[in-house]
Design an enzyme around this catalytic site. Structure first.
Site, short mmCIF file in Angstrom:
data_model
loop_
_atom_site.label_atom_id
_atom_site.label_comp_id
_atom_site.label_asym_id
_atom_site.label_seq_id
_atom_site.Cartn_x
_atom_site.Cartn_y
_atom_site.Cartn_z
N TYR A 1 0.81 -0.96 0.06
CA TYR A 1 0.03 -0.04 0.05
C TYR A 1 0.87 1.10 0.02
O TYR A 1 1.57 1.49 0.92
CB TYR A 1 -0.80 0.10 1.12
CG TYR A 1 -2.04 1.10 1.28
CD1 TYR A 1 -2.42 1.95 0.14
CD2 TYR A 1 -3.02 1.02 2.35
CE1 TYR A 1 -3.49 2.62 0.00
CE2 TYR A 1 -3.78 1.89 2.22
CZ TYR A 1 -4.20 2.71 1.05
OH TYR A 1 -5.23 3.37 1.41
N LYS B 1 -1.03 -1.10 -4.28
CA LYS B 1 -2.30 -0.34 -4.09
C LYS B 1 -1.78 1.11 -3.96
O LYS B 1 -1.06 1.47 -2.79
CB LYS B 1 -3.12 -0.64 -2.66
CG LYS B 1 -4.46 0.06 -2.59
CD LYS B 1 -5.02 -0.44 -1.38
CE LYS B 1 -6.33 0.46 -1.27
NZ LYS B 1 -6.93 0.31 0.19
#
Length: 313
Positions: A143, A168
């Site tokens: 992330y 992400k």
């Protein structure tokens, strides 16, 4: 845990990615029954995957024991119909611990969130995520946001790392994302997954889609799955009129309301779940509840959103 590889199951999304809120009871403890109901309803509504105990699920507020219990319940509620990905974060040692707890609870993968507090260099970040990936057999999505921002060269190295299957993006720098995608495509054979992880990702998904990024998280799915699904289906089918109608009539106003309070990316979503009839409790400190007026505006906005769906029939 399901036997099919996570990357293959996520590669062609059948619906939005569901990031459930974590339910708390009147005394503030985790309410596993309400959480099970929340996850089950999301899966039955058409989520492509469940991302348990991540940002919207208040990962930061959960003890390791609560985390493991919630991930286990999410796996049970999903019943193998969709993959369950669990959050893992903090410093390297704790991130490894959470990764192993998620694996023991039956998760299909991990969302590796930014390290706690420190602003590290690229070499240190790469070492951190490689240690998390090596700690279990679970595939890892890294992330990017806040204090974990990567150069294209670092993402190439992440993509070369066994067990890391995707990135992400919660930063929103489209120039950087284009350079990352191009670098990985040029240097690493095979498919590497990319996710739009901005809050209320529907608002920016047209731009990410132009980069080839089709996966995105949907917090709105928590409380208005029909709206989130209608938007997702309109994007996939090229129904630009419906996309514009939902953006103008619901998603943009929701983003503007969300921006009126710190922590509303979680607290307002949780209020929305309660408005739709499931008592998932309040957010834990340091987050705080939305004002009464903001909750009223949210209720009106949800009603307006569903009216737009009726008009489109």
């Amino acid at each position: 845990m399901t036997s099919a590889p996570l990357a293959a199951r996520l590669n062609v999304p059948s619906g939005p990615l569901f990031f459930p809120v974590t339910a708390y009871g009147p005394g503030g403890s985790v309410d596993l029954d309400a959480y099970r109901t929340h996850v089950r309803r999301g899966v039955e509504a058409g989520a492509a995957a469940v991302f348990a105990c991540c940002g919207t699920g208040e990962f930061h507020a959960l003890t390791p024991e609560e985390f493991e219990a919630c991930v286990r319940v999410a796996v049970e509620a999903a019943e193998g119909r969709v993959p369950v990905v669990a959050g893992a974060g903090y410093g390297t040692a704790l991130a490894v611990r959470y990764a192993r707890l998620a694996e023991a609870a039956g998760a299909d993968g991990l969302l590796a969130m930014p390290p706690y507090l420190v602003v590290a260099g690229q070499e240190g970040l790469l070492r951190h995520y490689r240690e998390v990936a090596a700690a279990t057999a679970l595939p890892v999505v890294v992330y990017q946001r806040d204090n974990a921002v990567f150069t294209p060269e670092t993402v190439v190295e992440l993509a070369r790392t066994d067990g890391i299957i995707g990135l992400k993006d919660g930063l929103g720098d489209l120039d950087l994302m284009q350079r990352v995608i191009s670098a990985v495509r040029s240097e690493v054979p095979g498919d590497f997954l990319y996710f739009n992880g901005l809050p209320t990702a529907e608002q920016t998904q047209l731009a990410y889609r132009a980069l080839g990024v089709t996966l995105y998280s949907s917090a709105v799915f928590c409380f208005a799955p029909e709206l989130a699904l209608a938007f997702h289906q309109a994007l996939r089918s090229g129904d630009d009129a419906t996309v514009r109608k939902l953006l103008d009539g619901f998603f943009r106003p929701f983003v503007e309301l969300r921006a009126r309070g710190r922590g509303y990316a979680v607290a307002l979503v949780k209020a929305g779940v309660r408005l739709r009839g499931l008592d998932v409790g309040e957010v834990r400190p340091p987050l705080h509840e939305p004002t009464e007026d903001h909750v009223k505006q949210l209720a009106e906005l949800i009603e307006r959103g569903y009216a737009l769906l009726e008009e489109a029939k």
